[in-house]
Each structure stands twice: as structure tokens, then as C-alpha cells.
Design an enzyme around this catalytic site. Structure first.
Site, PDB file in Angstrom:
ATOM      1  N   HIS A 195       0.892  -1.181   0.000  1.00 17.44           N
ATOM      2  CA  HIS A 195       0.000   0.000   0.000  1.00 17.44           C
ATOM      3  C   HIS A 195       0.912   1.208   0.000  1.00 17.44           C
ATOM      4  O   HIS A 195       1.544   1.510   0.993  1.00 17.44           O
ATOM      5  CB  HIS A 195      -0.895  -0.011   1.244  1.00 17.44           C
ATOM      6  CG  HIS A 195      -1.574   1.307   1.514  1.00 17.44           C
ATOM      7  ND1 HIS A 195      -2.583   1.796   0.714  1.00 17.44           N
ATOM      8  CD2 HIS A 195      -1.395   2.226   2.477  1.00 17.44           C
ATOM      9  CE1 HIS A 195      -2.979   2.977   1.187  1.00 17.44           C
ATOM     10  NE2 HIS A 195      -2.272   3.255   2.253  1.00 17.44           N
ATOM     11  N   GLY A 230      -5.419   4.237  -1.574  1.00 18.85           N
ATOM     12  CA  GLY A 230      -4.718   5.404  -2.107  1.00 18.85           C
ATOM     13  C   GLY A 230      -5.290   5.892  -3.423  1.00 18.85           C
ATOM     14  O   GLY A 230      -4.640   6.665  -4.121  1.00 18.85           O
ATOM     15  N   GLU A 271      -8.045  -1.929  -1.139  1.00 19.73           N
ATOM     16  CA  GLU A 271      -8.628  -1.484   0.137  1.00 19.73           C
ATOM     17  C   GLU A 271      -8.684   0.038   0.220  1.00 19.73           C
ATOM     18  O   GLU A 271      -7.915   0.657   0.944  1.00 19.73           O
ATOM     19  CB  GLU A 271      -7.878  -2.083   1.325  1.00 19.73           C
ATOM     20  CG  GLU A 271      -6.384  -1.956   1.219  1.00 19.73           C
ATOM     21  CD  GLU A 271      -5.639  -2.745   2.280  1.00 19.73           C
ATOM     22  OE1 GLU A 271      -6.182  -3.721   2.810  1.00 19.73           O
ATOM     23  OE2 GLU A 271      -4.491  -2.354   2.553  1.00 19.73           O
ATOM     24  N   PRO A 272      -9.622   0.598  -0.531  1.00 18.94           N
ATOM     25  CA  PRO A 272      -9.746   2.055  -0.522  1.00 18.94           C
ATOM     26  C   PRO A 272     -10.402   2.557   0.765  1.00 18.94           C
ATOM     27  O   PRO A 272     -11.246   1.879   1.346  1.00 18.94           O
ATOM     28  CB  PRO A 272     -10.689   2.339  -1.702  1.00 18.94           C
ATOM     29  CG  PRO A 272     -11.001   1.012  -2.327  1.00 18.94           C
ATOM     30  CD  PRO A 272     -10.632  -0.050  -1.374  1.00 18.94           C
ATOM     31  N   GLY A 273      -9.982   3.728   1.187  1.00 19.08           N
ATOM     32  CA  GLY A 273     -10.661   4.413   2.280  1.00 19.08           C
ATOM     33  C   GLY A 273     -11.279   5.680   1.734  1.00 19.08           C
ATOM     34  O   GLY A 273     -12.500   5.805   1.595  1.00 19.08           O
ATOM     35  N   ARG A 312      -7.488  17.692   8.568  1.00 20.05           N
ATOM     36  CA  ARG A 312      -6.624  17.526   7.379  1.00 20.05           C
ATOM     37  C   ARG A 312      -6.017  18.821   6.848  1.00 20.05           C
ATOM     38  O   ARG A 312      -4.840  18.837   6.487  1.00 20.05           O
ATOM     39  CB  ARG A 312      -7.394  16.797   6.274  1.00 20.05           C
ATOM     40  CG  ARG A 312      -7.979  15.462   6.729  1.00 20.05           C
ATOM     41  CD  ARG A 312      -8.751  14.766   5.628  1.00 20.05           C
ATOM     42  NE  ARG A 312      -7.858  14.273   4.599  1.00 20.05           N
ATOM     43  CZ  ARG A 312      -7.714  14.835   3.426  1.00 20.05           C
ATOM     44  NH1 ARG A 312      -8.409  15.886   3.088  1.00 20.05           N
ATOM     45  NH2 ARG A 312      -6.863  14.321   2.564  1.00 20.05           N
ATOM     46  N   CYS A 345      -8.463  27.842  20.006  1.00 19.74           N
ATOM     47  CA  CYS A 345      -7.470  28.867  20.299  1.00 19.74           C
ATOM     48  C   CYS A 345      -6.126  28.323  19.855  1.00 19.74           C
ATOM     49  O   CYS A 345      -5.337  27.821  20.655  1.00 19.74           O
ATOM     50  CB  CYS A 345      -7.461  29.183  21.785  1.00 19.74           C
ATOM     51  SG  CYS A 345      -9.018  29.894  22.291  1.00 19.74           S
TER      52      CYS A 345
HETATM   53  C1  LIG Z   1      -5.115   3.932   5.213  1.00 20.65           C
HETATM   54  C2  LIG Z   1      -4.911   2.684   4.463  1.00 20.65           C
HETATM   55  C3  LIG Z   1      -5.652   2.422   3.310  1.00 20.65           C
HETATM   56  C4  LIG Z   1      -6.616   3.402   2.701  1.00 20.65           C
HETATM   57  O1  LIG Z   1      -5.976   4.492   2.126  1.00 20.65           O
HETATM   58  P1  LIG Z   1      -6.800   5.554   1.258  1.00 20.65           P
HETATM   59  O2  LIG Z   1      -5.779   6.515   0.823  1.00 20.65           O
HETATM   60  O3  LIG Z   1      -7.820   6.146   2.151  1.00 20.65           O
HETATM   61  O4  LIG Z   1      -7.417   4.808   0.144  1.00 20.65           O
HETATM   62  C5  LIG Z   1      -5.475   1.204   2.710  1.00 20.65           C
HETATM   63  N1  LIG Z   1      -4.603   0.296   3.191  1.00 20.65           N
HETATM   64  C6  LIG Z   1      -3.862   0.522   4.295  1.00 20.65           C
HETATM   65  C7  LIG Z   1      -2.929  -0.511   4.780  1.00 20.65           C
HETATM   66  C8  LIG Z   1      -3.987   1.723   4.956  1.00 20.65           C
HETATM   67  O5  LIG Z   1      -3.240   1.946   6.033  1.00 20.65           O
END
Ligand SMILES: *Cc1c(COP(=O)(O)O)cnc(C)c1O
Length: 426
Positions: A195, A230, A271-273, A312, A345
Site C-alpha cells: 500500500h 490510495g 482497500e480504498p478508504g 486535514r 485557540c
Molecule cells: C489507510 C490505508 C488504506 C486506505 O488508504 P486511502 O488513501 O484512504 O485509500 C489502505 N490500506 C492501508 C494498509 C492503509 O493503512
């Protein structure tokens, strides 16, 4: 995806309407996160259509948005889950997720590994030490390996998750040590994982897939290759969203070629977040003050939210569309440049930094605002509620609401109380 700028140069709402945003604040208070079920479904469907040769599992990187209602909805659509800590794995199980659908890849091996294993949670070792500890505890078992292929492409030093500057995963030149540990503990490496935060460029994904498949040759028992997440999505108006079909096509071709050369039909995991959740969330808040620093200074909009809800921009200089929703009373229309700041603050509590520069002030053109106006911050579905400067200045955690596909608004987390903030003291 629609662009977020309208033709007057001002950013516009994604899934809310001005009336809906006002209704949300009236019913649930301010600030409050709103998640759009329709967008969550659309993004999940796009991920499930990722090109693959021999099978695909999509895992939601749950750290992006760990609310139970979101996890349950994604599970109902067929997604599996990536947990970043033992706590997250347990949290997902408490939300009703089947343990077999949870894969744990963590920077800190949890103490309750035996329980997680007994229940069926999968494990990916992210360091040589983790591999050794897993082998001692569970000799002869199956696991995955997270490798650092030596390449990274995050958009800032803080989001780079591959290459020599990133501590994540086992360095690709340590394979001899890996094989020794695997042999000594009679382990079965069934998954190879990388990743690196590859972004929008198909050439980068192709390159990473190639490197990962090359590493997979060293693990003849591996059945699955996980290429991580990612997949970048546009939060700011000038950013790009990854085209999954475009980045996936050359990856699929590489899996086909690998099968021709080795006879091994590898399953693909992603594994997208952010891709699944970022655009599905908005923070509805309020302009609670307006401050000027004179002719040569700036005009500041002060919100009743900030780094306590969206960290962020302060952390990475990331860009989130900000929309001032005009109030019901008529007043002068028009636009104006503002710096938008949070309620802490802390001068770093800035929502309009320059792109990638958290400490540089970048005034932004917004609809002319008045104190009391509703303000919506877009792109708040991922890494906001779950990743914020929670309780700084003793502001309670904001509520979360799901905008369902039938149009109903459902409270999925109440606002925290001051009692809850202090309950473990003294
Ligand atoms: C955070 C993370 C993701 C997700 O990343 P995104 O940029 O949100 O898609 C996937 N795999 C691992 C191992 C992560 O730590």
C-alpha cells in the site's frame, strides 16, 4: 463526479441542497457530519467493478470512517474490511461484521491477537518483528505480508506510505530474513500486500502491481495480492479523481500475464478508504463570528467547528470545498475573499491553507457571509470524524447523520456531552 465549482467561481454543494443543509442544522444542531448513502453506494459499486482477472475483494479501510452504520451499509453491499488496529477489528465485529471479512494490518500488534485469531480475523504482518511474534504465537498458520516495495507516491511527506521514508511494511530487501522466519515457524504466506498511496496515475499503479507481482514470485503459496488503497478523490475544486477502470485495466493485464508465466491465478484485493467515503460526507456548521484585520489584513470567517472536526487542512494543507449557505433573510448578494478558521485557540486551526502548505494563509472566494449562516465543508466523509483533534478546547465530538437513499435523515451518532469528555477523570 461533478466538479465542485459553479460558473461564478464559487464552490457548490455536492449532495445537500441549501434547504437540506439548513434543515440538518435545525434538527441535529451544529456542527454535524452528514453522510450520503447514495454516494457511498455509488463509490462502492465503482470499486466492486475494479478490473480483475481471477477474483476481487474490496476492503473498506475502516479508519477512514469507522461509524457502525457506515460499516454495516458497506457490508450489505459486499465489501470486506481493512482494520488498522486491534481496536478497529473489535469495533467492526461489534458493529456486526463477520470476523472472516476483517483483515488486520497494523503498526502495533494488539494484545488480544489470540482472541482475534480465534474469532477468524485475518492477519497481515507489517514488520519482521510482527512476523516473528505471529510465528511464535501461531506456528504453522496462514498470514499475509505487507511489503514496502521501495516506492512511494503520497501527496506529501506526511502521506507517503511507501519508499525508504515510510516505516510501513517489510522492506523489500529483507526477503531472506522473511523466508527464514516463515520457515522456522512453518508459516504459510497466503497474501502479499503493498500500500503505497498510488494516486490517480495508471502508470504508477501498473508499476506498483509489477513490483508486487515480482515479490509474489518469492511466495509460492500466496493466493492473493493486495494492492492497498490510495485511490485519490478530488476534494478541492482543482483536484482529480482516480478513474478505477483506467488504473485497473493494466493491473488486470499483469495478473493475466503472471498466470501465463507461472500458472498461478492470483486473486486481487484493493482497500480504498478515501475513495469510498470522502465525497460522501459533509460537515454542516455555522459562521459564528466575522473578524477583520484591517485594510491590509484579512476578513476571517470563524466557524463553530474546525480542527476538532476536520484536521486535514491543518495537518497536510488539504483542500476542502467550503460553501456558505445564504440565510433566509434577504441581504446583499455577492462574493468575498475570506480566510476560514476554526473555533480552537490555535492559529493552526485554519480551513483555507494553501494547497499542501498548512501554514500558508490562502484567502478563498466564497458567497458573502453573515454571522449565523450555515456553512458546509465538503469532502468530510473520510479521515475527518475518525481523525480529528478530538476534544481540544473541550469541544464535544460532533453528531453524525446518515442521509438515506429514501431521503430520510437518521442520527447515527449523538453529539458527545461534557460528562462523556470527563467521565474517566479522578
Ligand atoms: C489507510 C490505508 C488504506 C486506505 O488508504 P486511502 O488513501 O484512504 O485509500 C489502505 N490500506 C492501508 C494498509 C492503509 O493503512
Amino acid at each position: 463526479m461533478p466538479t465542485t465549482k459553479n460558473n461564478s467561481g464559487i464552490e457548490s454543494l455536492r449532495f445537500l441542497t441549501p434547504a437540506r443543509a439548513i434543515e440538518v442544522r435545525a434538527r441535529f444542531g451544529s456542527p454535524v457530519y452528514v453522510y450520503d448513502q447514495e454516494t457511498l453506494r455509488r463509490q462502492a459499486e465503482a470499486c466492486l467493478a475494479f478490473p480483475h482477472a481471477f477474483g476481487l475483494t474490496v476492503r473498506f479501510a475502516m479508519k477512514a470512517c469507522p461509524n457502525a452504520a457506515i460499516l454495516q451499509f458497506f457490508e450489505s453491499l459486499g465489501l470486506h474490511f481493512d482494520a488498522s488496529s486491534g481496536w478497529e477489528a473489535t469495533r467492526a465485529m461489534r458493529a456486526g461484521v463477520a470476523p472472516q471479512k476483517i483483515s488486520l494490518a497494523t503498526q502495533e500488534m494488539p494484545e488480544n491477537m489470540p482472541e482475534l485469531r480465534r474469532r477468524g480475523v485475518l492477519f497481515t504482518a507489517c514488520s519482521l518483528n510482527q512476523l516473528d511474534r505471529f510465528g511464535r504465537q501461531f506456528p504453522g498458520e496462514k498470514l499475509g505480508l505487507r511489503l514496502n516495495p521501495g516506492l512511494g507516491s503520497g501527496h506529501s511527506g506526511k502521506t507517503n506510505v511507501g519508499g525508504p521514508g515510510a516505516s510501513f511494511g517489510i522492506w523489500h530487501e529483507s526477503l531472506e530474513e522473511v523466508q527464514d522466519l516463515v520457515m522456522n515457524h512453518r508459516l504459510h504466506v497466503v497474501k502479499v500486500h503493498t500500500h503505497i498511496g498510488s494516486g490517480t496515475d495508471p502508470a504508477v499503479w501498473q508499476h506498483v502491481a509489477k513490483m508486487t507481482l515480482q515479490l509474489t514470485r518469492e511466495f509460492p503459496e500466496a493466493e492473493t495480492v493486495n494492492l492497498g488503497g490510495g485511490f485519490k478523490v478530488a476534494r478541492g475544486a482543482d483536484e482529480k479523481t482516480t478513474d478505477l477502470q483506467k488504473v485497473g485495466a493494466p493491473v488486470k493485464a499483469l495478473f493475466v500475464q503472471f498466470e501465463r508465466e507461472t500458472g498461478r491465478k492470483l486473486k486481487l484485493e484493493i482497500e480504498p478508504g478515501a475513495f469510498l467515503a470522502a465525497q460522501a460526507g459533509a460537515l454542516v456548521c455555522s459562521v459564528q463570528d466575522i473578524v477583520s484585520t484591517g485594510k491590509k489584513g484579512h476578513e476571517f470567517l470563524k466557524l463553530d467547528a474546525g480542527m476538532t472536526e476536520i484536521l486535514r487542512p491543518s495537518l497536510y494543507g488539504s483542500q476542502h470545498a467550503i460553501i456558505v449557505v445564504p440565510g433566509p433573510i434577504s441581504r446583499s448578494a455577492g462574493k468575498k475573499k475570506y480566510l476560514v478558521v476554526g473555533h480552537c485557540c490555535e492559529s493552526g486551526d485554519l480551513l483555507t491553507p494553501a494547497p499542501g502548505q498548512p501554514e500558508t494563509l490562502a484567502p478563498r472566494l466564497l458567497a458573502r457571509a453573515e454571522i449565523g449562516d450555515v456553512c458546509v465543508i465538503e469532502g468530510a466523509g473520510a479521515y475527518c470524524s475518525g481523525m480529528s483533534a478530538k476534544n481540544y478546547n473541550s469541544f464535544p465530538e460532533a453528531a453524525e447523520v446518515l442521509l438515506r437513499e429514501d431521503g430520510a435523515l437518521r442520527l447515527i451518532r449523538r453529539r458527545q456531552s461534557l460528562e462523556q469528555i470527563t467521565q474517566n477523570e479522578g
